[in-house]
Motif scaffolding. Structure first.
Motif, PDB file in Angstrom:
ATOM      1  N   SER A 158      28.200  71.953   0.848  1.00  0.00           N
ATOM      2  CA  SER A 158      29.153  72.467  -0.145  1.00  0.00           C
ATOM      3  C   SER A 158      30.580  72.431   0.395  1.00  0.00           C
ATOM      4  O   SER A 158      31.524  72.135  -0.337  1.00  0.00           O
ATOM      5  N   HIS A 159      30.744  72.707   1.694  1.00  0.00           N
ATOM      6  CA  HIS A 159      32.086  72.623   2.294  1.00  0.00           C
ATOM      7  C   HIS A 159      32.529  71.169   2.436  1.00  0.00           C
ATOM      8  O   HIS A 159      33.700  70.848   2.219  1.00  0.00           O
ATOM      9  N   ALA A 160      31.575  70.302   2.809  1.00  0.00           N
ATOM     10  CA  ALA A 160      31.921  68.887   2.938  1.00  0.00           C
ATOM     11  C   ALA A 160      32.340  68.309   1.585  1.00  0.00           C
ATOM     12  O   ALA A 160      33.296  67.539   1.487  1.00  0.00           O
TER      13      ALA A 160
ATOM     14  N   LEU B 138      35.765  71.236   4.985  1.00  0.00           N
ATOM     15  CA  LEU B 138      35.102  71.072   6.275  1.00  0.00           C
ATOM     16  C   LEU B 138      36.048  70.353   7.223  1.00  0.00           C
ATOM     17  O   LEU B 138      36.562  69.284   6.913  1.00  0.00           O
ATOM     18  N   ILE B 139      36.283  70.970   8.387  1.00  0.00           N
ATOM     19  CA  ILE B 139      37.145  70.375   9.413  1.00  0.00           C
ATOM     20  C   ILE B 139      36.321  70.191  10.684  1.00  0.00           C
ATOM     21  O   ILE B 139      35.609  71.103  11.106  1.00  0.00           O
TER      22      ILE B 139
ATOM     23  N   THR C  87      37.033  78.115   4.673  1.00  0.00           N
ATOM     24  CA  THR C  87      37.058  76.886   5.465  1.00  0.00           C
ATOM     25  C   THR C  87      35.988  76.952   6.544  1.00  0.00           C
ATOM     26  O   THR C  87      35.771  78.000   7.155  1.00  0.00           O
ATOM     27  N   LEU C  88      35.322  75.842   6.765  1.00  0.00           N
ATOM     28  CA  LEU C  88      34.327  75.732   7.824  1.00  0.00           C
ATOM     29  C   LEU C  88      34.834  74.746   8.870  1.00  0.00           C
ATOM     30  O   LEU C  88      35.141  73.599   8.548  1.00  0.00           O
ATOM     31  N   VAL C  89      34.934  75.216  10.108  1.00  0.00           N
ATOM     32  CA  VAL C  89      35.400  74.376  11.218  1.00  0.00           C
ATOM     33  C   VAL C  89      34.240  74.160  12.184  1.00  0.00           C
ATOM     34  O   VAL C  89      33.657  75.122  12.685  1.00  0.00           O
TER      35      VAL C  89
END
Length: 208
Positions: free
Chosen positions: A117-119, A124-125, A191-193
């Protein structure tokens, strides 16, 4: 799918692109699966009250201890009544089971959907690593360059020590090792890192 690999300064890292496994980062999210997994996680966190002893659990005599009439007191016939010291608790707390089950395949699918979902949303970082001086100010500047808000950072086997110390003072940044990645924490952040090490660990977790 391919993503750009950056440094904490927002610059392109060496080997600027990384190929992500589509079976982990390109799964079409389903609200019902994500809801089931999040509900399961939150239920697992709940702690039950310590059960109290009610009237049937107290070891006291049940013999009538006074006359029915003429005693000048209420007509009690049981020392286990809640009105007596040492009697059972009226409407006491009871042990409840907050330990629901959920199929492992559903849990794994939910985690892949949360990552995807983040991608899909572009939040997504992927970073080369988390090497930084143990200064909160420097980390704040780095996240400003990356342009992120409420962020979850996932590293490899363990979070880089200096980064963890620097991020400890930032209420908008949470950090986890790859083994602690879970649906609830991933979804509640904007945000997902991920580091390269985290991507490798997550992909190996599903491929294994």
């Amino acid at each position: 799918m391919k993503v750009k690999v950056q440094t904490l300064d927002g610059k392109a890292a060496k080997g600027a692109e990384l190929e992500l496994n589509d079976e982990v980062f390109a799964v079409e999210p389903r609200a019902d699966i994500l809801h089931r997994v999040v509900t399961w996680q939150l239920e697992k966190r709940r702690a039950t009250a310590r059960g109290t002893r009610e009237r049937a659990d107290v070891a006291r005599t049940g013999k009538k201890f006074g006359r029915q009439k003429g005693g000048g007191t209420a007509r009690h016939g049981d020392r286990r009544a809640p009105v007596f010291i040492g009697g059972g608790k009226a409407h006491g707390a009871r042990v409840r089971d907050f330990n629901p089950g959920l199929n492992k395949k559903v849990r794994a699918l939910g985690l892949r959907m949360a990552l995807s979902s983040h991608a899909k949303a572009g939040s997504l970082i992927v970073l080369d690593n988390l090497a930084i001086d143990a200064k909160t100010k420097a980390l704040t500047e780095s996240f400003t360059k990356l342009g992120v808000g409420k962020t979850l950072v996932i590293d490899g086997d363990a979070v880089e020590t200096n980064f963890a110390l620097a991020a400890g003072n930032l209420h908008t940044v949470n950090v986890l090792p790859a083994i602690g990645a879970n649906v609830y924490d991933i979804l509640k952040h904007d945000t997902l890192v991920l580091t390269r090490a985290a991507v490798e660990k997550l992909e190996a977790r599903f491929n294994g």
